[in-house]
Write a protein that holds these residues in place. Sequence first.
Motif, PDB file in Angstrom:
ATOM      1  N   HIS A  54      -2.045  -7.292   0.198  1.00 27.65           N
ATOM      2  CA  HIS A  54      -2.670  -6.317  -0.580  1.00 27.65           C
ATOM      3  C   HIS A  54      -1.840  -4.783  -0.538  1.00 27.65           C
ATOM      4  CE1 HIS A  54      -6.773  -8.465  -0.759  1.00 27.65           C
ATOM      5  NE2 HIS A  54      -5.771  -9.406  -0.847  1.00 27.65           N
ATOM      6  N   GLY A  55      -1.446  -4.618   0.526  1.00 21.77           N
ATOM      7  CA  GLY A  55      -0.669  -3.304   0.490  1.00 21.77           C
ATOM      8  C   GLY A  55       0.199  -3.184  -0.506  1.00 21.77           C
ATOM      9  N   GLU A  92      -8.014   5.174  -5.190  1.00 19.96           N
ATOM     10  CA  GLU A  92      -8.117   3.741  -5.514  1.00 19.96           C
ATOM     11  C   GLU A  92      -8.215   2.758  -4.304  1.00 19.96           C
ATOM     12  OE1 GLU A  92      -4.947   3.083  -7.700  1.00 19.96           O
ATOM     13  OE2 GLU A  92      -5.540   1.008  -8.472  1.00 19.96           O
ATOM     14  N   LEU A  93      -7.379   3.208  -3.167  1.00 19.91           N
ATOM     15  CA  LEU A  93      -7.203   2.420  -2.149  1.00 19.91           C
ATOM     16  C   LEU A  93      -8.793   2.521  -1.265  1.00 19.91           C
ATOM     17  CD1 LEU A  93      -3.881   3.840  -1.053  1.00 19.91           C
ATOM     18  CD2 LEU A  93      -4.398   1.388  -1.596  1.00 19.91           C
ATOM     19  N   ASP A  94      -9.359   3.582  -1.077  1.00 21.11           N
ATOM     20  CA  ASP A  94     -10.629   3.805  -0.736  1.00 21.11           C
ATOM     21  C   ASP A  94     -11.458   2.567  -1.275  1.00 21.11           C
ATOM     22  OD1 ASP A  94      -9.906   5.391   1.102  1.00 21.11           O
ATOM     23  OD2 ASP A  94     -10.745   7.323   0.264  1.00 21.11           O
ATOM     24  N   ALA A  95     -11.519   2.739  -2.600  1.00 21.85           N
ATOM     25  CA  ALA A  95     -12.524   1.738  -3.510  1.00 21.85           C
ATOM     26  C   ALA A  95     -12.162   0.254  -3.091  1.00 21.85           C
ATOM     27  CB  ALA A  95     -12.319   1.692  -5.114  1.00 21.85           C
ATOM     28  N   HIS A  96     -10.716   0.196  -2.928  1.00 26.14           N
ATOM     29  CA  HIS A  96     -10.197  -1.318  -2.596  1.00 26.14           C
ATOM     30  C   HIS A  96     -11.039  -1.731  -1.249  1.00 26.14           C
ATOM     31  CE1 HIS A  96      -7.054  -4.644  -2.502  1.00 26.14           C
ATOM     32  NE2 HIS A  96      -7.508  -4.566  -1.261  1.00 26.14           N
ATOM     33  N   ARG A 146       6.719   8.994  -2.931  1.00 26.94           N
ATOM     34  CA  ARG A 146       8.249   8.956  -2.973  1.00 26.94           C
ATOM     35  C   ARG A 146       8.738   8.475  -4.189  1.00 26.94           C
ATOM     36  NH1 ARG A 146       8.755   7.231   1.969  1.00 26.94           N
ATOM     37  NH2 ARG A 146       9.385   5.024   1.563  1.00 26.94           N
ATOM     38  N   MET A 147       8.133   7.598  -4.853  1.00 29.86           N
ATOM     39  CA  MET A 147       8.424   6.965  -6.294  1.00 29.86           C
ATOM     40  C   MET A 147       8.426   8.091  -7.064  1.00 29.86           C
ATOM     41  SD  MET A 147       6.702   3.601  -7.155  1.00 29.86           S
ATOM     42  CE  MET A 147       6.245   2.325  -5.972  1.00 29.86           C
ATOM     43  N   ASN A 148       7.318   8.926  -7.100  1.00 26.89           N
ATOM     44  CA  ASN A 148       7.389  10.135  -7.948  1.00 26.89           C
ATOM     45  C   ASN A 148       8.129  11.311  -7.560  1.00 26.89           C
ATOM     46  OD1 ASN A 148       5.483   8.743  -9.346  1.00 26.89           O
ATOM     47  ND2 ASN A 148       3.664   9.554  -8.237  1.00 26.89           N
ATOM     48  N   SER A 149       8.996  11.084  -6.654  1.00 29.41           N
ATOM     49  CA  SER A 149       9.955  12.360  -6.230  1.00 29.41           C
ATOM     50  C   SER A 149      11.253  11.963  -6.409  1.00 29.41           C
ATOM     51  CB  SER A 149       9.880  12.315  -4.676  1.00 29.41           C
ATOM     52  OG  SER A 149       8.168  12.682  -4.308  1.00 29.41           O
ATOM     53  N   GLY A 194      -3.266  -2.862   4.932  1.00 31.26           N
ATOM     54  CA  GLY A 194      -2.120  -2.186   5.598  1.00 31.26           C
ATOM     55  C   GLY A 194      -2.493  -0.833   5.876  1.00 31.26           C
ATOM     56  N   ASN A 195      -1.399  -0.036   6.146  1.00 29.76           N
ATOM     57  CA  ASN A 195      -1.498   1.334   6.236  1.00 29.76           C
ATOM     58  C   ASN A 195      -1.514   2.041   5.174  1.00 29.76           C
ATOM     59  OD1 ASN A 195      -0.871   3.822   7.086  1.00 29.76           O
ATOM     60  ND2 ASN A 195       0.277   3.488   8.668  1.00 29.76           N
ATOM     61  N   THR A 196      -2.693   2.722   4.933  1.00 19.93           N
ATOM     62  CA  THR A 196      -2.665   3.193   3.523  1.00 19.93           C
ATOM     63  C   THR A 196      -2.146   4.702   3.469  1.00 19.93           C
ATOM     64  OG1 THR A 196      -4.920   4.377   4.457  1.00 19.93           O
ATOM     65  CG2 THR A 196      -5.104   2.556   3.309  1.00 19.93           C
ATOM     66  N   THR A 197      -1.791   5.116   4.476  1.00 18.44           N
ATOM     67  CA  THR A 197      -0.930   6.433   4.470  1.00 18.44           C
ATOM     68  C   THR A 197       0.653   6.084   3.989  1.00 18.44           C
ATOM     69  OG1 THR A 197      -1.939   7.468   6.389  1.00 18.44           O
ATOM     70  CG2 THR A 197      -0.483   8.637   5.733  1.00 18.44           C
ATOM     71  N   LEU A 198       0.862   5.099   4.678  1.00 17.97           N
ATOM     72  CA  LEU A 198       2.234   4.587   4.336  1.00 17.97           C
ATOM     73  C   LEU A 198       2.390   4.086   2.666  1.00 17.97           C
ATOM     74  CD1 LEU A 198       3.884   2.254   7.265  1.00 17.97           C
ATOM     75  CD2 LEU A 198       4.734   4.392   6.044  1.00 17.97           C
ATOM     76  N   LEU A 199       1.120   3.465   2.506  1.00 20.79           N
ATOM     77  CA  LEU A 199       1.399   3.192   1.102  1.00 20.79           C
ATOM     78  C   LEU A 199       1.353   4.328   0.125  1.00 20.79           C
ATOM     79  CD1 LEU A 199      -1.365   0.277   0.771  1.00 20.79           C
ATOM     80  CD2 LEU A 199       1.189   0.317   0.603  1.00 20.79           C
TER      81      LEU A 199
END
Lengths: 387, 117
Positions: free
Chosen positions: B52-53, A19-23, A61-64, A50-55
Amino acid sequence: MSWKKFFRRRRWDEERAHELDAHLEMETAENIARGMSGEDAAAAAHRKLGNTTLLREEIYRMNSLGLIETLWQDLHYGARTLRKSPGFTIVAVLTLALGIGVNTAIFSMVDWLVFQQLPVQDPKALTYLGFIRGGPLHNDVQFSFPEYRQITEECGKEFDGMAAVSFGGASGGQSGPDGLTFQGKTRPVQTYFVTANFFSLLGLQPALGRFFAAREGNAAGGDPVVILSWEYWHSRCPRGSDGGAQERVAGRLKAAALGRVACLNGYRRAVRLKAFVFERLLRGRPQRRLVSIFRKIAIPADDLFANGNSHQPLRLAGVPGYFSTICSHRRPLSNYLFRLLDQHFGLPSMTPWSSNSGPQSAWLPSPSVRPRRSGRALLPPGPSRSA
Amino acid sequence: MPKRGAQPLQGEVLQGTLDLLVLQTLVMGPAHGHTIAYAIERRSDDVLQVEHGSLYPALHRLEDRGWIASFWGTSENNRKARYYRLTPAGRKQLAAQTSRWDQLVRAVNRVLRPASE
């Protein structure tokens, strides 16, 4: 999604990465459309998002469950720390072991004393009768055999049946240990004397042979019968190393025991006793409390008492006739019974008291009353009192 | 264990606001993340700059709560994109959050301009 998200974290992460790649692609395309060069457009898109890895990590983390995620690391850290200070480790482990051990031991004992029920047919319906009559044996003196006879006659309707138990030998105190001669060897045993109806009243089945017949014990010396406990039976039947040998030994002993080879205290001028094995009441389970009640050997009590030994104190165990559970009706039963007993035995100021644990007990504290020594031996001159 | 979600109050308020804006944007129909971000900026006359992030974690959170649902579709310029649409629960949530937002604005206004009331 709810809790399922915890098991689909990897898939979700891939989805979000796509999804982020598409964005980024979209943003880059728009930037190019605005007139940026290709590289600038991509860099601007990245800056904006922004930092996609951080996102992705944030979503991950939300899923953990944080606790589980870090638990493994915490365990590792703990193990390393313990390894670094072995003295502390040893002390800690020992402390824990001792604490756990002590607690286990205490619980086992409480369980055995309080929670385990007697392995009889209907343990809740069982009631002990007892009188506190003053004197040195003030809370252990119960009934004489004539009293037992009279109570069963007078109060018979109150109970399904009433049986009497008396300590013999080793635990009785007055006569020292009994000895059982078996295959030519005499060894001390602890004995109990019980009325002939004792086992049938408790609804028990013998492992071998039979229990007392109803008529046994009526005539003095007429029925030299003993019942061996499962425990005792096995203690005199050495277990072989292999099962086959053990079985053969057991077979021989069984044949011997069912014949006439045992002899108690030279009982009846060495008339040999019939020995039967009892217990093994609940298959595969070791005996618990019952073992402590008639640990080794039981003999028909009537026989003993008819033989002139009527001063032997007795315990009475009765099963109330018309109460399925004793808890709700124990008190009325006790009151009625004690009233009857009052009429017949003249024991004033009677207050029934019931214990909660184990076999239901009904004690009657009247310590001020002196036992009547006259009459038909209604009261037991206990061993120490007659001494 | 690191504490999550323990951000300062201001952050909380802003986060909730972003949720509200996303939900409101999706009332028009399904949209993908890129569209949502720009739609919010345009409709607020570029006053509200959506980072956006932060949009994607918000979308994930809303989907996790069942207020929006997602599916893969094809975007206007023929790319694969993940689309989001409002669920019935999300619609209810939007109504509730909108009225709460109105209350908040009124309350803040009363504090700021007591004389004008």
